[in-house]
Design a protein around this motif. Structure first.
Motif, PDB file in Angstrom:
ATOM      1  N   ARG A 295       3.458  -2.023   8.774  1.00 38.79           N
ATOM      2  CA  ARG A 295       2.463  -1.924   7.886  1.00 38.79           C
ATOM      3  C   ARG A 295       1.562  -0.460   8.079  1.00 38.79           C
ATOM      4  O   ARG A 295       1.415   0.112   9.320  1.00 38.79           O
ATOM      5  CB  ARG A 295       1.534  -2.954   8.148  1.00 38.79           C
ATOM      6  CG  ARG A 295       2.101  -4.444   7.695  1.00 38.79           C
ATOM      7  CD  ARG A 295       1.101  -5.619   7.962  1.00 38.79           C
ATOM      8  NE  ARG A 295      -0.360  -5.340   6.987  1.00 38.79           N
ATOM      9  CZ  ARG A 295      -0.180  -5.766   5.952  1.00 38.79           C
ATOM     10  NH1 ARG A 295       0.853  -6.132   5.299  1.00 38.79           N
ATOM     11  NH2 ARG A 295      -1.206  -5.523   5.108  1.00 38.79           N
ATOM     12  N   LEU A 296       1.103  -0.234   7.174  1.00 35.02           N
ATOM     13  CA  LEU A 296      -0.007   1.034   7.188  1.00 35.02           C
ATOM     14  C   LEU A 296      -1.379   0.531   7.861  1.00 35.02           C
ATOM     15  O   LEU A 296      -1.488  -0.404   8.060  1.00 35.02           O
ATOM     16  CB  LEU A 296      -0.340   1.619   5.843  1.00 35.02           C
ATOM     17  CG  LEU A 296       0.900   2.184   4.963  1.00 35.02           C
ATOM     18  CD1 LEU A 296       0.694   2.643   3.552  1.00 35.02           C
ATOM     19  CD2 LEU A 296       1.458   3.334   5.674  1.00 35.02           C
ATOM     20  N   ALA A 297      -1.772   1.700   8.664  1.00 32.45           N
ATOM     21  CA  ALA A 297      -2.960   1.435   9.396  1.00 32.45           C
ATOM     22  C   ALA A 297      -4.302   1.342   8.432  1.00 32.45           C
ATOM     23  O   ALA A 297      -5.272   1.125   8.710  1.00 32.45           O
ATOM     24  CB  ALA A 297      -3.082   2.603  10.285  1.00 32.45           C
ATOM     25  N   PHE A 298      -4.000   2.196   7.370  1.00 33.85           N
ATOM     26  CA  PHE A 298      -5.077   2.132   6.388  1.00 33.85           C
ATOM     27  C   PHE A 298      -4.720   2.468   4.821  1.00 33.85           C
ATOM     28  O   PHE A 298      -3.578   2.981   4.969  1.00 33.85           O
ATOM     29  CB  PHE A 298      -6.336   3.369   6.820  1.00 33.85           C
ATOM     30  CG  PHE A 298      -5.703   4.667   6.846  1.00 33.85           C
ATOM     31  CD1 PHE A 298      -5.943   5.452   5.740  1.00 33.85           C
ATOM     32  CD2 PHE A 298      -5.139   4.985   8.152  1.00 33.85           C
ATOM     33  CE1 PHE A 298      -5.282   6.703   6.121  1.00 33.85           C
ATOM     34  CE2 PHE A 298      -4.977   6.483   8.392  1.00 33.85           C
ATOM     35  CZ  PHE A 298      -4.788   7.196   7.279  1.00 33.85           C
ATOM     36  N   GLU A 299      -5.586   2.079   3.943  1.00 34.03           N
ATOM     37  CA  GLU A 299      -5.018   2.343   2.646  1.00 34.03           C
ATOM     38  C   GLU A 299      -4.940   3.913   2.310  1.00 34.03           C
ATOM     39  O   GLU A 299      -5.869   4.491   2.742  1.00 34.03           O
ATOM     40  CB  GLU A 299      -6.220   1.700   1.574  1.00 34.03           C
ATOM     41  CG  GLU A 299      -5.761   1.711   0.165  1.00 34.03           C
ATOM     42  CD  GLU A 299      -6.539   1.010  -0.841  1.00 34.03           C
ATOM     43  OE1 GLU A 299      -6.702   1.165  -1.906  1.00 34.03           O
ATOM     44  OE2 GLU A 299      -7.495   0.098  -0.221  1.00 34.03           O
ATOM     45  N   PRO A 300      -4.059   4.276   1.773  1.00 36.08           N
ATOM     46  CA  PRO A 300      -3.977   5.786   1.333  1.00 36.08           C
ATOM     47  C   PRO A 300      -4.771   6.454   0.675  1.00 36.08           C
ATOM     48  O   PRO A 300      -5.568   5.720  -0.206  1.00 36.08           O
ATOM     49  CB  PRO A 300      -2.448   5.852   0.605  1.00 36.08           C
ATOM     50  CG  PRO A 300      -1.765   4.579   0.946  1.00 36.08           C
ATOM     51  CD  PRO A 300      -2.794   3.676   1.123  1.00 36.08           C
ATOM     52  N   GLY A 301      -5.476   7.524   1.073  1.00 34.98           N
ATOM     53  CA  GLY A 301      -6.115   8.201   0.410  1.00 34.98           C
ATOM     54  C   GLY A 301      -7.632   8.025   1.017  1.00 34.98           C
ATOM     55  O   GLY A 301      -8.615   8.649   0.667  1.00 34.98           O
TER      56      GLY A 301
ATOM     57  N   HIS B  80       0.924  -1.255  -0.152  1.00 36.61           N
ATOM     58  CA  HIS B  80      -0.120  -0.048   0.010  1.00 36.61           C
ATOM     59  C   HIS B  80       0.867   1.377   0.000  1.00 36.61           C
ATOM     60  O   HIS B  80       0.434   2.149  -0.335  1.00 36.61           O
ATOM     61  CB  HIS B  80      -1.003   0.001   1.259  1.00 36.61           C
ATOM     62  CG  HIS B  80      -2.058  -1.107   1.077  1.00 36.61           C
ATOM     63  ND1 HIS B  80      -2.150  -1.976   1.791  1.00 36.61           N
ATOM     64  CD2 HIS B  80      -3.202  -0.947   0.026  1.00 36.61           C
ATOM     65  CE1 HIS B  80      -3.159  -2.645   1.271  1.00 36.61           C
ATOM     66  NE2 HIS B  80      -3.926  -1.912   0.558  1.00 36.61           N
ATOM     67  N   TYR B  81       2.208   1.122   0.435  1.00 40.51           N
ATOM     68  CA  TYR B  81       2.945   2.364   0.392  1.00 40.51           C
ATOM     69  C   TYR B  81       3.221   3.088  -1.114  1.00 40.51           C
ATOM     70  O   TYR B  81       3.336   3.989  -1.266  1.00 40.51           O
ATOM     71  CB  TYR B  81       4.494   1.984   0.933  1.00 40.51           C
ATOM     72  CG  TYR B  81       4.572   2.023   2.409  1.00 40.51           C
ATOM     73  CD1 TYR B  81       4.837   3.356   3.033  1.00 40.51           C
ATOM     74  CD2 TYR B  81       4.194   0.855   3.017  1.00 40.51           C
ATOM     75  CE1 TYR B  81       4.865   3.214   4.464  1.00 40.51           C
ATOM     76  CE2 TYR B  81       4.318   0.938   4.729  1.00 40.51           C
ATOM     77  CZ  TYR B  81       4.586   2.133   5.124  1.00 40.51           C
ATOM     78  OH  TYR B  81       4.920   2.253   6.525  1.00 40.51           O
ATOM     79  N   TYR B  82       3.037   2.152  -1.882  1.00 43.04           N
ATOM     80  CA  TYR B  82       3.175   2.554  -3.152  1.00 43.04           C
ATOM     81  C   TYR B  82       2.059   3.195  -3.916  1.00 43.04           C
ATOM     82  O   TYR B  82       2.155   4.021  -5.022  1.00 43.04           O
ATOM     83  CB  TYR B  82       3.646   1.321  -4.125  1.00 43.04           C
ATOM     84  CG  TYR B  82       4.816   0.501  -3.833  1.00 43.04           C
ATOM     85  CD1 TYR B  82       5.948   1.170  -3.783  1.00 43.04           C
ATOM     86  CD2 TYR B  82       4.610  -0.760  -3.461  1.00 43.04           C
ATOM     87  CE1 TYR B  82       7.297   0.383  -3.518  1.00 43.04           C
ATOM     88  CE2 TYR B  82       5.618  -1.346  -3.081  1.00 43.04           C
ATOM     89  CZ  TYR B  82       6.866  -1.082  -3.011  1.00 43.04           C
ATOM     90  OH  TYR B  82       8.325  -1.786  -2.311  1.00 43.04           O
ATOM     91  N   GLN B  83       0.913   3.179  -3.218  1.00 44.49           N
ATOM     92  CA  GLN B  83      -0.249   4.158  -3.557  1.00 44.49           C
ATOM     93  C   GLN B  83      -0.112   5.584  -3.054  1.00 44.49           C
ATOM     94  O   GLN B  83      -0.864   6.391  -3.417  1.00 44.49           O
ATOM     95  CB  GLN B  83      -1.599   3.514  -3.105  1.00 44.49           C
ATOM     96  CG  GLN B  83      -1.578   2.093  -3.547  1.00 44.49           C
ATOM     97  CD  GLN B  83      -3.129   1.496  -2.806  1.00 44.49           C
ATOM     98  OE1 GLN B  83      -3.578   2.225  -2.178  1.00 44.49           O
ATOM     99  NE2 GLN B  83      -3.148   0.164  -2.828  1.00 44.49           N
ATOM    100  N   ILE B  84       1.032   5.832  -2.068  1.00 47.49           N
ATOM    101  CA  ILE B  84       0.985   7.109  -1.377  1.00 47.49           C
ATOM    102  C   ILE B  84       1.443   8.259  -2.449  1.00 47.49           C
ATOM    103  O   ILE B  84       2.444   8.208  -2.940  1.00 47.49           O
ATOM    104  CB  ILE B  84       1.953   7.130  -0.157  1.00 47.49           C
ATOM    105  CG1 ILE B  84       1.408   6.225   0.917  1.00 47.49           C
ATOM    106  CG2 ILE B  84       1.951   8.508   0.298  1.00 47.49           C
ATOM    107  CD1 ILE B  84       2.345   5.980   1.916  1.00 47.49           C
TER     108      ILE B  84
END
Length: 186
Positions: A148-154, A95-99
């Protein structure tokens, strides 16, 4: 003024503060209140974190780079076309790649402070990672990106000091200058 500041410090349980009043280019007032540490009285020459004041300045810096065509709100932060792609080897959560830069500006990067704010818990971070000195920015970023991220970016918004640290790195990469140099120049 002294009484008001002392009351503020007592109310919030703060050890010390520094106050400066500027009009145009002139310093009108500067004084320290309380203690910098157990041995040192606070004074205006002691450097303190700017904390959230710097977020507005950082956002202006990003917008300046956008005006220059060096970075855009939709610019990916990580991944093959990301401005901070040198950190990709640390990333464990895709999901980091969506930031994007805009996600970081809007506190929508997916970062959470539910386990504590890494930007203000240096001692805890040092203990967790078994280090004796405060971490460098590079070390801190690499360790945080392994989480891990806490939520999907955006998809959600949560105030993120770490996201703005990343934006300061975006400014450095896009401008070719240190954050401080760029902010002073621009």
């Amino acid at each position: 003024m002294d009484h008001a500041i002392d009351s503020f410090l007592n109310f919030w349980g703060l050890h010390g503060a520094s106050l400066a009043i500027v009009r145009n280019d002139s310093l009108l007032f500067a004084r320290g209140y309380g203690w910098a540490d157990s041995d040192t009285r606070m004074n205006p020459d002691i450097r303190l974190r700017m904390a959230s004041v710097s977020k507005l300045l950082t956002a202006v810096g990003i917008m300046r780079l956008q005006e220059e065509g060096k970075v855009f709100l939709e610019t990916p932060v990580f991944g093959p076309f990301g401005i901070l792609k040198e950190y990709d080897s640390c990333i464990k959560d895709d999901h980091y790649y969506q930031i994007t830069v805009e996600h970081l500006l809007r506190h929508q990067g997916g970062f959470s402070t539910r386990g504590g704010d890494v930007m203000f818990n240096t001692a805890r971070f040092m203990q967790q990672h078994g280090i004796k000195e405060p971490p460098t920015t590079d070390y801190l970023v690499r360790k945080e990106l392994a989480r891990r991220l806490a939520f999907e970016p955006g998809t959600y918004q949560e105030y993120s000091n770490f996201g703005y640290l990343l934006l300061s790195l975006v400014i450095e990469r896009a401008s070719g200058m240190s954050y401080e140099e760029f902010m002073q120049k621009e």
